[in-house]
Design a protein around this motif. Structure first.
Motif, PDB file in Angstrom:
ATOM      1  N   TRP A  59       0.957  -1.280  -0.050  1.00  0.00           N
ATOM      2  CA  TRP A  59      -0.075  -0.156  -0.016  1.00  0.00           C
ATOM      3  C   TRP A  59       0.768   1.279   0.191  1.00  0.00           C
ATOM      4  O   TRP A  59       0.524   2.235  -0.544  1.00  0.00           O
ATOM      5  CB  TRP A  59      -0.787  -0.119   1.382  1.00  0.00           C
ATOM      6  CG  TRP A  59      -1.959  -0.851   0.966  1.00  0.00           C
ATOM      7  CD1 TRP A  59      -2.461  -2.017   1.494  1.00  0.00           C
ATOM      8  CD2 TRP A  59      -3.192  -0.576   0.123  1.00  0.00           C
ATOM      9  NE1 TRP A  59      -3.567  -2.581   1.216  1.00  0.00           N
ATOM     10  CE2 TRP A  59      -4.103  -1.573  -0.002  1.00  0.00           C
ATOM     11  CE3 TRP A  59      -3.504   0.403  -0.827  1.00  0.00           C
ATOM     12  CZ2 TRP A  59      -5.277  -1.673  -0.656  1.00  0.00           C
ATOM     13  CZ3 TRP A  59      -4.552   0.081  -1.802  1.00  0.00           C
ATOM     14  CH2 TRP A  59      -5.440  -0.619  -1.662  1.00  0.00           C
ATOM     15  N   TRP A  60       1.886   1.326   0.653  1.00  0.00           N
ATOM     16  CA  TRP A  60       2.825   2.407   0.584  1.00  0.00           C
ATOM     17  C   TRP A  60       3.388   2.686  -0.889  1.00  0.00           C
ATOM     18  O   TRP A  60       3.441   3.825  -1.418  1.00  0.00           O
ATOM     19  CB  TRP A  60       4.135   2.373   1.530  1.00  0.00           C
ATOM     20  CG  TRP A  60       3.805   2.299   2.774  1.00  0.00           C
ATOM     21  CD1 TRP A  60       3.972   1.733   3.972  1.00  0.00           C
ATOM     22  CD2 TRP A  60       3.652   3.762   3.603  1.00  0.00           C
ATOM     23  NE1 TRP A  60       3.615   2.258   5.210  1.00  0.00           N
ATOM     24  CE2 TRP A  60       3.553   3.743   4.963  1.00  0.00           C
ATOM     25  CE3 TRP A  60       3.736   5.081   2.943  1.00  0.00           C
ATOM     26  CZ2 TRP A  60       3.193   4.714   5.742  1.00  0.00           C
ATOM     27  CZ3 TRP A  60       3.473   6.079   3.697  1.00  0.00           C
ATOM     28  CH2 TRP A  60       3.306   6.011   5.048  1.00  0.00           C
ATOM     29  N   CYS A  61       3.808   1.633  -1.465  1.00  0.00           N
ATOM     30  CA  CYS A  61       4.020   1.709  -3.043  1.00  0.00           C
ATOM     31  C   CYS A  61       2.801   2.397  -3.753  1.00  0.00           C
ATOM     32  O   CYS A  61       3.026   3.008  -4.586  1.00  0.00           O
ATOM     33  CB  CYS A  61       4.389   0.349  -3.586  1.00  0.00           C
ATOM     34  SG  CYS A  61       5.916  -0.446  -2.721  1.00  0.00           S
ATOM     35  N   THR A  62       1.627   1.638  -3.328  1.00  0.00           N
ATOM     36  CA  THR A  62       0.653   2.236  -4.170  1.00  0.00           C
ATOM     37  C   THR A  62       0.467   3.945  -3.878  1.00  0.00           C
ATOM     38  O   THR A  62       0.194   4.688  -4.860  1.00  0.00           O
ATOM     39  CB  THR A  62      -0.739   1.664  -3.662  1.00  0.00           C
ATOM     40  OG1 THR A  62      -0.660   0.454  -3.779  1.00  0.00           O
ATOM     41  CG2 THR A  62      -1.989   2.228  -4.388  1.00  0.00           C
ATOM     42  N   GLY A  63       0.688   4.405  -2.845  1.00  0.00           N
ATOM     43  CA  GLY A  63       0.575   5.674  -2.347  1.00  0.00           C
ATOM     44  C   GLY A  63       1.755   6.452  -3.136  1.00  0.00           C
ATOM     45  O   GLY A  63       1.452   7.623  -3.670  1.00  0.00           O
ATOM     46  N   PHE A  64       3.014   5.826  -3.220  1.00  0.00           N
ATOM     47  CA  PHE A  64       4.110   6.367  -4.145  1.00  0.00           C
ATOM     48  C   PHE A  64       3.545   6.674  -5.507  1.00  0.00           C
ATOM     49  O   PHE A  64       3.739   7.527  -6.151  1.00  0.00           O
ATOM     50  CB  PHE A  64       5.246   5.504  -3.735  1.00  0.00           C
ATOM     51  CG  PHE A  64       6.334   6.002  -4.904  1.00  0.00           C
ATOM     52  CD1 PHE A  64       7.141   6.995  -4.402  1.00  0.00           C
ATOM     53  CD2 PHE A  64       6.723   5.497  -5.895  1.00  0.00           C
ATOM     54  CE1 PHE A  64       8.056   7.564  -5.153  1.00  0.00           C
ATOM     55  CE2 PHE A  64       7.785   5.648  -7.011  1.00  0.00           C
ATOM     56  CZ  PHE A  64       8.398   6.787  -6.533  1.00  0.00           C
ATOM     57  N   GLU A  65       2.885   5.636  -6.030  1.00  0.00           N
ATOM     58  CA  GLU A  65       2.586   5.621  -7.420  1.00  0.00           C
ATOM     59  C   GLU A  65       1.375   6.813  -7.664  1.00  0.00           C
ATOM     60  O   GLU A  65       1.528   7.333  -8.515  1.00  0.00           O
ATOM     61  CB  GLU A  65       1.660   4.271  -7.718  1.00  0.00           C
ATOM     62  CG  GLU A  65       2.545   3.190  -7.578  1.00  0.00           C
ATOM     63  CD  GLU A  65       2.850   2.548  -8.950  1.00  0.00           C
ATOM     64  OE1 GLU A  65       2.481   3.228 -10.102  1.00  0.00           O
ATOM     65  OE2 GLU A  65       3.861   1.275  -9.032  1.00  0.00           O
ATOM     66  N   GLY A  66       0.324   6.825  -6.559  1.00  0.00           N
ATOM     67  CA  GLY A  66      -0.422   8.165  -6.843  1.00  0.00           C
ATOM     68  C   GLY A  66       0.265   9.428  -6.677  1.00  0.00           C
ATOM     69  O   GLY A  66      -0.171  10.178  -7.604  1.00  0.00           O
ATOM     70  N   LEU A  67       1.123   9.535  -5.908  1.00  0.00           N
ATOM     71  CA  LEU A  67       1.885  10.887  -5.825  1.00  0.00           C
ATOM     72  C   LEU A  67       2.626  11.127  -7.221  1.00  0.00           C
ATOM     73  O   LEU A  67       2.475  12.309  -7.646  1.00  0.00           O
ATOM     74  CB  LEU A  67       2.969  11.089  -4.532  1.00  0.00           C
ATOM     75  CG  LEU A  67       2.065  11.046  -3.191  1.00  0.00           C
ATOM     76  CD1 LEU A  67       3.258  10.900  -2.490  1.00  0.00           C
ATOM     77  CD2 LEU A  67       1.556  12.500  -3.349  1.00  0.00           C
ATOM     78  N   SER A  68       3.189   9.912  -7.647  1.00  0.00           N
ATOM     79  CA  SER A  68       4.044  10.113  -9.070  1.00  0.00           C
ATOM     80  C   SER A  68       3.061  10.586  -9.800  1.00  0.00           C
ATOM     81  O   SER A  68       3.119  11.329 -10.815  1.00  0.00           O
ATOM     82  CB  SER A  68       4.581   8.795  -9.201  1.00  0.00           C
ATOM     83  OG  SER A  68       5.541   8.548  -8.222  1.00  0.00           O
ATOM     84  N   PHE A  69       1.739   9.740  -9.924  1.00  0.00           N
ATOM     85  CA  PHE A  69       0.662  10.312 -10.704  1.00  0.00           C
ATOM     86  C   PHE A  69       0.422  11.728 -10.903  1.00  0.00           C
ATOM     87  O   PHE A  69       0.149  12.430 -11.789  1.00  0.00           O
ATOM     88  CB  PHE A  69      -0.368   9.241 -10.953  1.00  0.00           C
ATOM     89  CG  PHE A  69      -1.521   9.541 -11.538  1.00  0.00           C
ATOM     90  CD1 PHE A  69      -1.202   9.740 -13.129  1.00  0.00           C
ATOM     91  CD2 PHE A  69      -2.992  10.098 -11.156  1.00  0.00           C
ATOM     92  CE1 PHE A  69      -2.406  10.102 -13.859  1.00  0.00           C
ATOM     93  CE2 PHE A  69      -3.750  10.323 -12.014  1.00  0.00           C
ATOM     94  CZ  PHE A  69      -3.670  10.322 -13.309  1.00  0.00           C
ATOM     95  N   LEU A  70       0.306  12.249  -9.875  1.00  0.00           N
ATOM     96  CA  LEU A  70      -0.194  13.606  -9.578  1.00  0.00           C
ATOM     97  C   LEU A  70       1.069  14.749 -10.233  1.00  0.00           C
ATOM     98  O   LEU A  70       0.715  15.512 -10.874  1.00  0.00           O
ATOM     99  CB  LEU A  70      -0.226  14.024  -8.253  1.00  0.00           C
ATOM    100  CG  LEU A  70      -1.463  13.284  -7.410  1.00  0.00           C
ATOM    101  CD1 LEU A  70      -1.718  13.797  -6.215  1.00  0.00           C
ATOM    102  CD2 LEU A  70      -2.861  13.787  -8.275  1.00  0.00           C
ATOM    103  N   ILE A  71       2.129  13.884 -10.120  1.00  0.00           N
ATOM    104  CA  ILE A  71       3.340  14.932 -10.678  1.00  0.00           C
ATOM    105  C   ILE A  71       3.260  14.839 -12.136  1.00  0.00           C
ATOM    106  O   ILE A  71       3.418  15.990 -12.809  1.00  0.00           O
ATOM    107  CB  ILE A  71       4.632  14.481 -10.119  1.00  0.00           C
ATOM    108  CG1 ILE A  71       4.928  14.701  -8.531  1.00  0.00           C
ATOM    109  CG2 ILE A  71       5.959  14.927 -10.839  1.00  0.00           C
ATOM    110  CD1 ILE A  71       6.050  13.909  -7.853  1.00  0.00           C
ATOM    111  N   ALA A  72       2.995  13.586 -12.660  1.00  0.00           N
ATOM    112  CA  ALA A  72       2.892  13.512 -13.997  1.00  0.00           C
ATOM    113  C   ALA A  72       1.657  14.280 -14.627  1.00  0.00           C
ATOM    114  O   ALA A  72       1.700  14.940 -15.636  1.00  0.00           O
ATOM    115  CB  ALA A  72       2.852  12.006 -14.400  1.00  0.00           C
ATOM    116  N   LEU A  73       0.695  14.303 -13.659  1.00  0.00           N
ATOM    117  CA  LEU A  73      -0.415  15.256 -14.247  1.00  0.00           C
ATOM    118  C   LEU A  73      -0.342  16.357 -14.287  1.00  0.00           C
ATOM    119  O   LEU A  73      -0.712  17.362 -15.118  1.00  0.00           O
ATOM    120  CB  LEU A  73      -1.719  14.888 -13.154  1.00  0.00           C
ATOM    121  CG  LEU A  73      -3.063  15.176 -13.808  1.00  0.00           C
ATOM    122  CD1 LEU A  73      -3.290  14.089 -14.861  1.00  0.00           C
ATOM    123  CD2 LEU A  73      -4.100  14.850 -12.761  1.00  0.00           C
TER     124      LEU A  73
END
Lengths: 134, 215
Positions: free
Chosen positions: A110-124
């Motif tokens: 789940w921590w990795c999923t959170g990291f993925e979410g933050l990364s997506f926000l940066i990409a967005l």
């Protein structure tokens, strides 16, 4: 009747006489159109131009048709590099998350999923909130 | 001069047409490529990024099947073989008929069991007694290898150790499969976790269970 320019023999004969061809004489056959510019367009004053409040657009001038913001292209490449880096990081995080989950470490996944979410926000942000394109 | 056509001319025109067609195709392809701009790449990669988030959420939520899940604790013990001699190995299916597994009696008498689904790309893992000091579990697809004591990776691309199958030997010598473990999870940890999941009141005697709730 064909245009005089399409009749080279007449053109040749006019030139030989040393007088301008009627079809090539400057001005107009309508005298009102041959008045000076100030008479034809009294609205245009000597101060017209950038000092004229009625002028809202510069119109074609120096730099017209060229890139007004030369750094825009470099910024676009930079945004693309940022998004590509983010995606690479997300792929890594996905691998780590899958491994952790397969080993029973669900919270790590789940921590990795959170990291993925933050990364997506940066990409967005890099995609949507770049400088406005012309 | 005659109107006859030479065969060589016909061949030459055919070759020219073919070459022209190839050039046309190449031009079309290059034109199609040039239609993808950096802004398009930016949009596509942002979409891929969103897809990875969705995939990660799915993984963490438990969409993928996982060897050793608590649901497998509902599976009854399975008799693998009546007797397993030293150096012998036997394959079986546990906990379901689609889960391939292997039971191995090492030369020192230790009994071990593993899933034979490689953690790399799910190829079938083979027992190779001639490899390594005590033999190895070997995946022929990409030359992956696991040591037989704990199932840890000793060679190749597998990212995790082999998940264990918990085995028990009765006094009559029969070997039973009694549970499953996650990748790289210890047998004790897996046994305690599955006993907790069953909530059958059975305890491992004098053995102290570690905190079996993996987080």
């Amino acid at each position: 009747m064909a245009h005089p320019a399409d009749r080279p023999e007449e053109f040749r004969s006019d030139s030989a006489l040393g007088a301008a061809a009627p079809w090539s004489a400057p001005g107009s056959v309508q005298p009102r159109l041959n008045r000076p510019v100030a008479d034809r367009y009294p609205q245009i004053r000597p101060t017209s131009g950038y000092g004229d409040s009625r002028i809202r657009r510069s119109g074609p001038g120096p730099g017209a048709g060229t890139d007004h913001d030369p750094e825009r292209s470099a910024m676009l490449t930079g945004r693309l590099v940022v998004v590509l880096s983010v995606v690479v990081g997300q792929l890594w995080a996905l691998g780590v998350g899958v491994d952790a989950w397969m080993q029973g470490h669900t919270s790590t996944a789940w921590w990795c999923t959170g990291f993925e979410g933050l990364s997506f926000l940066i990409a967005l942000a890099a995609w949507r909130f770049g400088p406005t394109d012309h | 001069m005659t109107d006859e056509q030479h065969p060589g001319d016909a061949d030459g025109s055919a070759v020219d047409e073919t070459a022209a067609e190839e050039r046309s195709r190449l031009q079309d392809r290059l034109s199609a490529d040039s239609l993808t701009s950096r802004r398009d790449y930016l949009r596509v990669m942002a979409t891929v990024s969103g897809g990875l988030v969705v995939g990660s959420v799915a993984v963490s939520a438990g969409v993928l099947p996982r060897h050793g899940d608590a649901a497998a604790a509902d599976v009854q013990p399975l008799k693998v073989v009546d007797r397993l001699r030293r150096g012998q190995a036997v394959t079986f299916a546990y906990p379901t008929e689609h889960d391939r597994a292997i039971a191995i009696r090492l030369q020192d008498g230790t009994l071990v069991g593993y899933s034979t689904v490689c953690t790399h790309l799910a190829c079938g893992v083979l027992w190779r007694e001639d490899r390594g000091a005590e033999g190895e579990l070997y995946c022929p697809c990409h030359e992956g290898a696991f040591e037989p004591r704990e199932g840890a990776v000793v060679q190749g691309p597998p990212p995790r150790g082999l998940p264990k199958v918990l085995l028990a030997e009765r006094t009559d010598g029969s070997v039973w499969a009694i549970g499953t473990a996650y990748s790289d999870e210890s047998r004790l940890h897996a046994a305690c976790r599955e006993l907790n999941a069953k909530d059958s009141g059975v305890r491992l005697g004098h053995v102290a269970c570690p905190n079996s709730a993996r987080s």
